[in-house]
Scaffold this active site. Structure first.
Site, short mmCIF file in Angstrom:
data_model
loop_
_atom_site.label_atom_id
_atom_site.label_comp_id
_atom_site.label_asym_id
_atom_site.label_seq_id
_atom_site.Cartn_x
_atom_site.Cartn_y
_atom_site.Cartn_z
N SER A 56 106.24 34.22 115.26
CA SER A 56 107.34 35.19 115.30
C SER A 56 107.05 36.44 116.12
CB SER A 56 107.71 35.61 113.87
OG SER A 56 108.44 34.59 113.24
N LYS A 59 109.60 37.32 118.64
CA LYS A 59 110.78 38.16 118.39
C LYS A 59 110.69 39.52 119.07
CE LYS A 59 112.14 35.97 113.99
NZ LYS A 59 111.05 35.07 113.60
N SER A 111 111.45 39.52 109.74
CA SER A 111 111.23 38.43 110.69
C SER A 111 112.23 37.30 110.49
CB SER A 111 109.79 37.88 110.59
OG SER A 111 109.45 37.12 111.72
#
Length: 370
Positions: A56, A59, A111
């Protein structure tokens, strides 16, 4: 028609030298890097250029592209297909209305994979089109060993980066005020739903609570990538960015790296003194220029390698106002520009109307308009 005055001067920084003595760092991470955020100076690295899954931390790119797309406060209905995704979420449901700004909090704090996909569809019309945008941005930023397949960072073949590329991406993202404001939040109140209502999201980044000076940025975990973390911290005017990929004890890894970095880098004042003047055409007058005091973060060795270049026209046309930018001071480290400061006029000078009209007509004859 403007003559450019270029002078390269050694920056006059006279301060006690900073020790460059290093100590071995025992880390759990397979890949790691520590950089100074502005200059990109690598202060520590271990397998920093090996391609690995990033989970993640992906992101960071998703968020900065969403911010750069603008229109952050307009509410819209999330795409029902986009939010049907596994893993961590911000809690979006079919029919929910939300703004891109609140999606950013959902992307960067808990997240949310649903938030990442919803933002991607909002910006580009589909997750596939958004991934193309992600890879175009990576190329623009010079991230040569990075390739994206998903906006969320879920495991996918061909989805990879390096610790170094991820640090450089984060350095770029942290220059954005909106991004910085969000990633430093331990929690945030947002509104979404059908109809929207307020709820609280919490940041999964424990560094914000555990490390003095921590200001972000993003956690990540998948079965393939294992634990991934990007952190940033600021002390005494110095900002550092640390990255670990595939780490067993990332919180301690980052504390060790950041502690190490803050012993190697210090904030030094830039030499901003300059006594040049710029003539104002048609007035018989000139104005002095100045730059506002500023600092830069360097190692002691870099202090002696910092040079300065003055970019200033010999003459300007029309009226000049105090504080108006007329040129620049560029600071270079090993030939690379690492900081630019504006050179500002120190006085008002009014243009004489007759002379100004003549100059404008003359310049217009040559296709130059002011």
């Amino acid at each position: 028609m403007k003559k450019l005055i270029i002078a390269v001067l050694c920056a006059a920084i006279v301060l006690p030298p900073l020790s460059l003595k290093t100590s071995a760092l025992s880390l759990s991470a397979v890949s790691a890097v520590l950089i100074e955020a502005e200059t990109g100076t690598v202060l520590y690295e271990a397998n920093a250029y090996e391609k690995r899954a990033m989970a993640s931390t992906t992101k960071i790119m998703t968020a900065i592209l969403t911010i750069e797309a603008g229109d952050l406060d307009r509410e819209f209905t999330v795409d029902s297909y986009a939010i049907m995704v596994e893993g961590t979420t911000m809690g979006l449901r079919q029919g929910d209305r939300v703004s891109r700004r609140d999606l950013l909090y959902g992307i960067l704090l808990p997240s949310g994979n649903d938030a990442a996909n919803a933002a991607a569809v909002s910006v580009s019309g589909s997750t596939g089109a958004f991934v193309e945008l992600m890879n175009a941005k990576a190329e623009e930023l010079g991230l040569k060993d990075t390739h994206f397949v998903t906006p969320s960072g879920l495991d996918a073949q061909g989805h990879y980066t390096t610790a170094y590329d991820l640090a450089m991406l984060t350095s770029y993202a942290m220059k954005n005020e909106t991004f910085r404001e969000i990633v430093c939040c331990k929690s945030a109140k947002v509104e979404f739903g059908n109809p929207p209502y307020q709820r609280t999201l919490y940041n999964s980044n424990k560094m914000l609570r555990q490390y003095e000076g921590a200001i972000g940025v993003k956690t990540g975990f998948t079965d393939n990538a294992r634990r991934c973390l990007v952190s940033a911290a600021e002390r005494d005017g110095v900002t550092l960015i640390a990255v670990t990929l595939n780490a067993g004890d990332d919180w301690n890894d980052h504390a060790k790296m950041l502690d190490h970095g803050f012993t190697k880098v210090k904030s030094y004042p830039l030499d901003v003194a300059y006594e040049g003047r710029v003539a104002v055409a048609g007035t018989g007058q000139s104005t002095g220029v100045y730059a506002q005091p500023d600092n830069i973060s360097l190692t002691s060795k870099q202090c002696g390698n910092l040079t300065r270049r003055v970019l200033l026209p010999s003459m300007v046309y029309g009226e000049v106002k105090a504080g108006q930018q007329l040129g620049e001071l560029e600071y270079l480290l090993d030939g690379k520009v690492v900081r630019t400061l504006p050179l500002l006029a120190d006085s008002d000078i009014e243009a004489e109307s007759g002379s100004l009209n003549f100059i404008q007509k003359l310049l217009g004859h040559f296709g130059i308009y002011v």
